[in-house]
Each structure stands twice: as structure tokens, then as C-alpha cells.
Scaffold this active site. Structure first.
Site, short mmCIF file in Angstrom:
data_model
loop_
_atom_site.label_atom_id
_atom_site.label_comp_id
_atom_site.label_asym_id
_atom_site.label_seq_id
_atom_site.Cartn_x
_atom_site.Cartn_y
_atom_site.Cartn_z
N VAL A 37 -35.34 -5.43 31.39
CA VAL A 37 -36.30 -6.29 30.66
C VAL A 37 -37.65 -6.49 31.59
O VAL A 37 -38.46 -7.09 31.12
CB VAL A 37 -35.53 -7.81 30.91
CG1 VAL A 37 -34.23 -7.63 29.64
CG2 VAL A 37 -35.16 -8.13 32.14
N GLU A 38 -37.81 -5.61 32.58
CA GLU A 38 -38.84 -5.38 33.16
C GLU A 38 -39.27 -3.95 34.06
O GLU A 38 -38.18 -3.73 34.79
CB GLU A 38 -39.10 -6.55 34.33
CG GLU A 38 -39.75 -7.76 33.81
CD GLU A 38 -39.92 -8.62 35.02
OE1 GLU A 38 -40.62 -8.49 36.07
OE2 GLU A 38 -39.59 -10.00 34.71
N ASN A 39 -40.14 -3.41 33.70
CA ASN A 39 -40.61 -2.37 34.44
C ASN A 39 -42.00 -1.77 33.96
O ASN A 39 -42.43 -2.10 32.91
CB ASN A 39 -39.67 -0.93 33.91
CG ASN A 39 -40.14 0.47 34.57
OD1 ASN A 39 -40.46 1.41 33.84
ND2 ASN A 39 -40.17 0.47 35.81
#
Ligand code: P53
Length: 478
Positions: free
Chosen positions: A375-377
Site C-alpha cells: 500500500v506504499e512504495n
């Protein structure tokens, strides 16, 4: 087979406090993020005692999504996003956290945002608490070091689940709940839990007590959510920074295992429903007698998450000959940690390691066998807008491409069950750790500087067109 499935959730992620604005002249209460000043790579943000006149708080304006949400969501739709991850600002719903009834204006705002997303078939993926606890709960209750905060959080979670049960299916409880393991860095305890751990006689013990209450709150939210709508998918969210041994020296390997215990602690409880033995032994050894009741242990058992949300930006390395104090060694901003000679670093000192993502996904999937969701990169950089209005962020494309390649290997070759991938800060926003605007992650540029000046105009970067093709080809063309 080089494509991902059609139902793979490609998209982007943001967090209310970093992009919404709408803090001044609305019914929103202040959150813990609203009392944080601006800093930079070498200058930490300060946490002030309330909102003080004359101080500058970069999150108050964010990028003013509050009044641009229709325009912004139209751009996300143009990218072909299948999902959009954001958070609900707790203090927009319960301005102080202690009210009996929720704030209708705040609830309506998220109804409008979710309706707008659904209009374009974009699935909302919602974090309940992304560093946005009402300031009042931190100040008056001592944040999550107070058992009463669990009830306040559940009241908030229940309100959101009931209100949006027909619009939102994917939820997460606490963003990067494991950041606070680094209890020496004030910003983490404050934003995770509304606590300054250093103020306590034994900061580490305070952190574990706080962690326990928060883990109970998370499990109780999962339980409550499933009662309201059994179709809900409720996950946790872990900052996944894998730790490597510096060498094949056996002592390095053992140190790496111990360092990883600190990384797994929260996830182990949230996925398995009980404390791992290494933690029980550590509590015993250190003489930490925490307030953990039998009822709490039942709740932990009954509130295991459906999937694991994770952020991935970098890896870290430990060297047994350099520093054996794990809590210091794994903090890359600390001089005790060692630099991995095989990877490069961003201008903010974050180690760029795409293969580490494949490694992390494999480790997590093997450990829990639950679906994962990246959900984050993303890549924070000081972008430059040319006089003709274009932004050539080739470096960001390279970063994302390299990570998506490794992610695909994890799914297609290693068989990891992965729900989706969302680019962090898909629209430029205020940086969490530094409060800067100029540390940009977006596929969409926002004309705003570190001091909040600018037209707030949105423009597509080079990475916008690139990512659009990635999604349209189900990840085949990268
Ligand atoms: P900024 C550390 C390691 C990995 C992710 O950070 C981290 C952190 C800091 O806790 O945080 C996440 O804006 C966080 C977002 C944040 C993003 O990383 O400091 O969930 O809120 O913006 C990027 O560059």
C-alpha cells in the site's frame, strides 16, 4: 505469463493529514500532525504544545485536496487507477476524540470523496488511523498509553464502518503501527500513539504498554468491522524494512534474526492473535509487567487481520562488529547502522533496494500465508518543473519500474498472494518525516513550495503517462 490478473488493485496512496488541508475554518479538530512544524533532511520537525501563533504548520494546508477533490480524482481516473488508498482524519469525525456523537460535516466529506471515487469504479482502500489521532486525546489522555483511548478509537472505527459499509470494502487499522518500535525518535511515538516515550522513566516499557493497548484496539476494530459487514477485508499496516546481516558471519546472522523480531512483533500479534515467545521472554527478562488482561488476550485471538498491508521503501543492514544494540543499529538515520555497500541511497539517505521487495514479500508470505497488499512504495525527490511546465522524473520511473519488476517475480514466480500495489504520494503531498513539500513522490505535480506558497495547480509528470501504461497493460509493459 508476464501480466498480473485483471483484478489486481493498481493505484496510489495518500494520507489525510498530508494532503487534505481543510484544517482551518472547518469543523475539523486538530490532530497530532497539526502541531508538527516543518523540518528538513537534517533538521527534525518540532512538536509544539498546541497550535502556536507565529509557527508554521505545513499540514494545515496540505495540497488542499479538501477543495480540489473532484479535479484530483478525475486525474486518478485518467491514470486508470483501480483503487485509491487514503485515510479518514479521525479528528474530522470526532474533533476531540471524546465527543459522544460524530461530526456530520466530516462524515459528509468522506461520503462525497467515496462517491466520487466509485463514480469512476475506483475502489477506496481506507486507513482508519494514519498518524491523525485527535490532539486532545494525546494531550488530555496521554494517547494510547491510556486504556480509555481504545474506546475512543472503537467509537470512531464503528462510526466509519457503519456509515461507509456500502462504499468501502478494504480497511486498515493503524498505519505503520511498528514505527514506534523506534521509541527514541519522538516523531514515531507521537504520530503512532500520541505519546512522547522519552518522558517516561522507562521509555521502552512505555512503548510496549502502549503497543499492547493499540494491538487490542486494532483487534477489536477487526472484530467490530466483521460484525457490521462480514464482507469487509480488514488489514493491518506494517512499515516493512527488511534487515540484512552485513556478512555471512554467524554472529551477524543471529543479530539479523533478533533485529527482525522487532520488525515482526506487531505483525505477529495481528496475524496470529497472540504474543510470540521471543516477546514473552523479553518481557520476563526485562521485568516488564504490563497491563494485559485475560479479556485482552481473547480479543487479540478473535481479531486477526484478513490481509497484511505494507509499505516498502528500503532495507537496512546490521553488523555485529559495529553495534549490538538493535534498537540503534536498525535505524538508518542513526550513526550505529551500517551502509549496505551493494545498494544506492536517495538524497534523504534511504537505501534503494528493489530486490529487497521480492525478499520481503516472500518472507512475509511464508511466515503468515495471508494475502499481502503493497500500500506504499515510491520515490521522494526534489522535482524540477521546466519553464514549459513539464517535469521529467525519469529517476522516479526507474525506481518504480525496478520495484514492480521484483513484485511481479514474487507473484508470478514465487506464488505470493498479492492484492495490489499503490504508489505512495501519487499526488505530491507534504512529507511525513520532514514536513517538506519539496520531497515529492507524485505522478502529479502540485505547485506549492515548502512555505505553502504557490498556485496549487496540478500538472502531470512524465511518470504519469508511464504508470498509466503499466496499469492498462496489467503490468506487462513496464
Ligand atoms: P516521507 C519510514 C520507513 C518507511 C516508511 O515518508 C515510512 C517511514 C517513516 O515513518 O513512512 C511512510 O514523507 C508513511 C507515509 C510517509 C511515507 O512513508 O517522510 O506511511 O505517511 O509519507 C514517506 O518521505
Amino acid at each position: 505469463m508476464t501480466r498480473l490478473n485483471k483484478d489486481f488493485l493498481w493505484g496510489g496512496a495518500l494520507a489525510a493529514h498530508q494532503f487534505e488541508g481543510g484544517v482551518i475554518n472547518t469543523s475539523k479538530g486538530y490532530s497530532v500532525a497539526d502541531v508538527m512544524t516543518a523540518g528538513s533532511a537534517g533538521r527534525p520537525r518540532r512538536i509544539t504544545d498546541g497550535v502556536i501563533e507565529g509557527e508554521y504548520y505545513p499540514n494545515h494546508m496540505g495540497i488542499d485536496f479538501y477543495s480540489h477533490y473532484k479535479e484530483d480524482i478525475a486525474l486518478l481516473a485518467e491514470l486508470g487507477f483501480r483503487c485509491f488508498r487514503t485515510s479518514i482524519a479521525w479528528s474530522r469525525i470526532f474533533p476531540k476524540g471524546i465527543e459522544k456523537y460524530p461530526n456530520e460535516e466530516g462524515l459528509q466529506f468522506y461520503d462525497d470523496v467515496f462517491d466520487e471515487l466509485l463514480k469512476y469504479n475506483i475502489e477506496p482502500v481506507i486507513t482508519l488511523s494514519h498518524f491523525e489521532m485527535p490532539y486532545c486525546l494525546a494531550k488530555e489522555y496521554g494517547g494510547f498509553l491510556n486504556r480509555k483511548t481504545i474506546d475512543c478509537f472503537i467509537k470512531f472505527a464503528r462510526t466509519c464502518f457503519e456509515r461507509y459499509k456500502g462504499k468501502v470494502k478494504y480497511w486498515m487499522t493503524f498505519n505503520e503501527i511498528n514505527n514506534q518500535m523506534n521509541y527514541r525518535n519522538d516523531i514515531f511515538g507521537w504520530t503512532n500513539s500520541g505519546v512522547h516515550f522519552e518522558e517516561y522513566e522507562n521509555p521502552e516499557k512505555a512503548m510496549y504498554q502502549c503497543a499492547h493497548y493499540e494491538l487490542v484496539a486494532s483487534a477489536l476494530a477487526v472484530k467490530t468491522g466483521h460484525e457490521i459487514n462480514p464482507e469487509f477485508q480488514i488489514g493491518n499496516m506494517i512499515a516493512m524494512v527488511p534487515v540484512y546481516p552485513y556478512s555471512c558471519r554467524p554472529a551477524d546472522m543471529v543479530l539479523q534474526v533478533q533485529a527482525m523480531h522487532d520488525k515482526w512483533f506487531f505483525c505477529d500479534v495481528q496475524c496470529r492473535g497472540h504474543y510470540p515467545n521471543y516477546a514473552k521472554k523479553m518481557f520476563e527478562r526485562k521485568g516488564y509487567e504490563l497491563d494485559i488482561t485475560q479479556e485482552d488476550l481473547e480479543i487479540l485471538k478473535e481479531g486477526c487481520v484478513d490481509y497484511i498491508g505494507l509499505s516498502y521503501y528500503m532495507s537496512n543492514t546490521v553488523d555485529s562488529t559495529a553495534c549490538r544494540d538493535i534498537s540503534k543499529a536498525v535505524d538508518s538515520t542513526n550513526s550505529h547502522s551500517v551502509k549496505n555497500p551493494f545498494i544506492h541511497f536517495s538524497d534523504w539517505g534511504w537505501g534503494i533496494d528493489p530486490e529487497g521487495l521480492r525478499y520481503a514479500l516472500n518472507m512475509m508470505y511464508e511466515r503468515y500465508e495471508k494475502p499481502l497488499f503493497i500500500v506504499e512504495n515510491g520515490f521522494g525527490a526534489a522535482d524540477y518543473m521546466k519553464p514549459d511546465g513539464t517535469v521529467e522524473d525519469q529517476y522516479r520511473i526507474e525506481y518504480l519500474r525496478a520495484h514492480i519488476k521484483e513484485m511481479k517475480k514474487a507473484v508470478l514466480e514465487d506464488g505470493v498472494a498479492l492484492l495490489g500495489y499503490t504508489v505512495w504520494g501519487c499526488i505530491d503531498c507534504v512529507s511525513f518525516t520532514t514536513g517538506e513539500m519539496e520531497k515529492r513522490y507524485g505522478l502529479i505535480y502540485v505547485d506549492r513550495d515548502n512555505e505553502g506558497r504557490g498556485t496549487y495547480k496540478r500538472s502531470k509528470k512524465q511518470s504519469f503517462e508511464w504508470f498509466k501504461k503499466v496499469i492498462a497493460s496489467d503490468g506487462e509493459i513496464i
